[in-house]
Design a protein around this motif. Structure first.
Motif, PDB file in Angstrom:
ATOM      1  N   LEU A 183       1.488  -6.234  -3.078  1.00 20.35           N
ATOM      2  CA  LEU A 183       1.848  -7.461  -2.377  1.00 20.35           C
ATOM      3  C   LEU A 183       2.746  -8.352  -3.235  1.00 20.35           C
ATOM      4  O   LEU A 183       3.704  -8.962  -2.742  1.00 20.35           O
ATOM      5  N   HIS A 188       5.510 -11.796  -2.520  1.00 16.26           N
ATOM      6  CA  HIS A 188       4.546 -12.848  -2.202  1.00 16.26           C
ATOM      7  C   HIS A 188       4.205 -13.620  -3.477  1.00 16.26           C
ATOM      8  O   HIS A 188       3.965 -13.011  -4.526  1.00 16.26           O
ATOM      9  N   THR A 248       0.384 -16.095   2.664  1.00 18.98           N
ATOM     10  CA  THR A 248       1.313 -15.052   3.119  1.00 18.98           C
ATOM     11  C   THR A 248       0.809 -13.648   2.830  1.00 18.98           C
ATOM     12  O   THR A 248       1.389 -12.681   3.336  1.00 18.98           O
ATOM     13  N   ALA A 249      -0.256 -13.507   2.021  1.00 22.19           N
ATOM     14  CA  ALA A 249      -0.730 -12.176   1.669  1.00 22.19           C
ATOM     15  C   ALA A 249      -2.226 -12.215   1.392  1.00 22.19           C
ATOM     16  O   ALA A 249      -2.711 -13.132   0.712  1.00 22.19           O
ATOM     17  N   ILE A 262      -7.381  -9.321  10.487  1.00 21.60           N
ATOM     18  CA  ILE A 262      -6.133  -9.223  11.253  1.00 21.60           C
ATOM     19  C   ILE A 262      -6.325  -9.725  12.678  1.00 21.60           C
ATOM     20  O   ILE A 262      -5.470 -10.424  13.240  1.00 21.60           O
ATOM     21  N   VAL A 272       1.082 -10.278  11.849  1.00 25.76           N
ATOM     22  CA  VAL A 272       0.893  -9.352  10.723  1.00 25.76           C
ATOM     23  C   VAL A 272       1.813  -8.158  10.956  1.00 25.76           C
ATOM     24  O   VAL A 272       1.711  -7.479  11.975  1.00 25.76           O
ATOM     25  N   PRO A 273       2.768  -7.912  10.050  1.00 29.88           N
ATOM     26  CA  PRO A 273       2.949  -8.518   8.717  1.00 29.88           C
ATOM     27  C   PRO A 273       4.010  -9.613   8.659  1.00 29.88           C
ATOM     28  O   PRO A 273       4.342 -10.084   7.568  1.00 29.88           O
ATOM     29  N   SER A 277       0.839 -10.635   5.273  1.00 27.52           N
ATOM     30  CA  SER A 277       0.596  -9.223   4.981  1.00 27.52           C
ATOM     31  C   SER A 277      -0.871  -9.020   4.620  1.00 27.52           C
ATOM     32  O   SER A 277      -1.487  -9.883   3.989  1.00 27.52           O
ATOM     33  N   THR A 295      -2.175  -0.902   5.785  1.00 24.66           N
ATOM     34  CA  THR A 295      -1.915  -0.523   4.400  1.00 24.66           C
ATOM     35  C   THR A 295      -3.227  -0.631   3.636  1.00 24.66           C
ATOM     36  O   THR A 295      -3.966  -1.599   3.788  1.00 24.66           O
ATOM     37  N   SER A 338       1.107  -2.899   7.864  1.00 21.80           N
ATOM     38  CA  SER A 338       0.500  -4.236   7.785  1.00 21.80           C
ATOM     39  C   SER A 338       1.013  -5.058   6.614  1.00 21.80           C
ATOM     40  O   SER A 338       0.527  -6.164   6.381  1.00 21.80           O
ATOM     41  N   THR A 339       1.988  -4.549   5.857  1.00 22.38           N
ATOM     42  CA  THR A 339       2.541  -5.300   4.729  1.00 22.38           C
ATOM     43  C   THR A 339       4.060  -5.331   4.807  1.00 22.38           C
ATOM     44  O   THR A 339       4.699  -4.358   5.238  1.00 22.38           O
TER      45      THR A 339
END
Length: 354
Positions: A183, A188, A248-249, A262, A272-273, A277, A295, A338-339
């Protein structure tokens, strides 16, 4: 031509000396191969196994137990749960124990209290196991049991007194660092963490890995959230994080918590993302088929079990020998949908190319 001495020749029970004669090796070599001992050439091992298969030879475990003082069984103390991680590790242990030529005996604990673990260990010792595996993740303090057989701890520090104590981690610290680094590498500024229950060793290792990754990059460490491995606890954490526009992550300590998280983010209008993320932990293959695909970092359950059982069997069968060095376990990051880079970084990238 080698004469038939097995079932096809009318002999009801082929013996080890029959295997030795067909394979063209000594009885000692047959014993070493069938006991899975080291220092046997691959050629000799192949010939012995082929001869044993040809003759229909089956080892007499009762006689071997009397001769060696061992029952060829390994006991496992495990947390009684159907969770993906715990169940996957137990499957890996069962496969490794069987391949090593031992029988498996399992005693489950309910809530991880030391008294329950002590009772489970005593039950296994009463059954005459040659070694004990502890995959129980919630041992608190030292368990008041003296064990006179080798003990393997998987993913937890030693908690019993034993003549030979072995430990093999499942790589949670390294995997947590890899998840956090992924991440941070995307740009991020920091990574929030949804941890598992604080009394679990697995949770502590993941928290330490997350913190180490942030510290190594000079990133600010956000407030730690704690769940209970369930999607519901992830959902509650997601509602809290969705209200903070600076997030953000997020690295979740379990895949199921990540899924609940999520769901809450999307309910709150956080994509997302695109906006946030999310990385999970465990590698449950089911979550490759959600939207977005998760992820995650994949725990090496099978590799950890096989490495641990290899060392435990060595300790059982060669009690006076030094243990061989442990093999390094793999660290596998599975990148899915997802990232992504944070919104502000993506915006700058778009502007710089127009």
């Amino acid at each position: 031509m080698t004469p038939l001495v097995g079932r096809d020749a009318g002999f009801p029970v082929p013996r080890s000396e029959d295997v030795a004669r067909v394979a063209g090796v000594s009885r000692k070599s047959v014993s070493r191969v069938l006991n899975n001992e080291p220092y046997v050439s691959e050629e000799v091992r192949r010939r012995v196994l082929e001869a044993a298969e040809e003759l229909g030879y089956r080892m007499n475990h009762a006689a071997r137990a009397l001769a060696s003082g061992r029952n060829r069984s390994i006991g496992v103390v495990a947390l009684g749960t159907a969770g993906y991680g715990t169940a996957s590790l137990l499957v890996g242990i069962e496969s490794a124990v069987r391949d090593a030529g031992y029988a498996l005996r399992v005693v489950n604990t309910v809530d991880g209290d030391p008294e329950g673990i002590a009772g489970a260990v005593m039950s296994l010792l009463e059954q005459g196991v040659d070694g004990v595996v502890v995959s129980e993740p919630i041992v608190e303090g030292e368990v008041p049991v003296m064990i006179d057989v080798p003990v393997l701890f998987l993913g937890a520090p030693p908690a019993f007194t034993s003549d030979r104590t072995l430990t093999v981690g499942v790589g949670a610290y390294e995997l947590a660092r890899a998840a956090t680094d992924h991440l941070l590498d995307l740009g991020h500024p920091t990574v929030h963490h949804l941890a598992g229950p604080g009394q679990w060793y697995a949770s502590k290792d993941r928290v330490e890995g997350w913190r180490a990754a942030l510290a190594a990059r000079g990133a600010v460490e956000p407030h730690l959230l704690e769940g209970d491995w369930s999607p519901a606890s992830g959902y509650e954490a997601g509602r809290e994080l969705a209200a903070d526009d600076s997030v953000t992550a997020v690295f979740a300590a379990g895949d199921e918590m990540a899924i609940g998280l999520i769901h809450a983010l999307r309910e709150a209008g956080r994509r997302v993302p695109e906006d946030i993320s999310v990385v999970g932990f465990d590698g449950n293959p089911v979550f490759a088929y959600i939207t977005p695909p998760l992820t995650t970092v994949r725990q090496p359950f099978d590799a950890a079990a096989r490495e641990g059982i290899r060392l435990l069997v060595h300790a059982i069968e060669t009690p006076k020998a030094d243990l061989p060095p442990a093999s390094e376990l793999p660290v596998e990051l599975v990148v899915r949908g997802s990232t992504a880079p944070p919104p502000f970084r993506r915006d700058r990238t778009v502007l710089s190319t127009t």
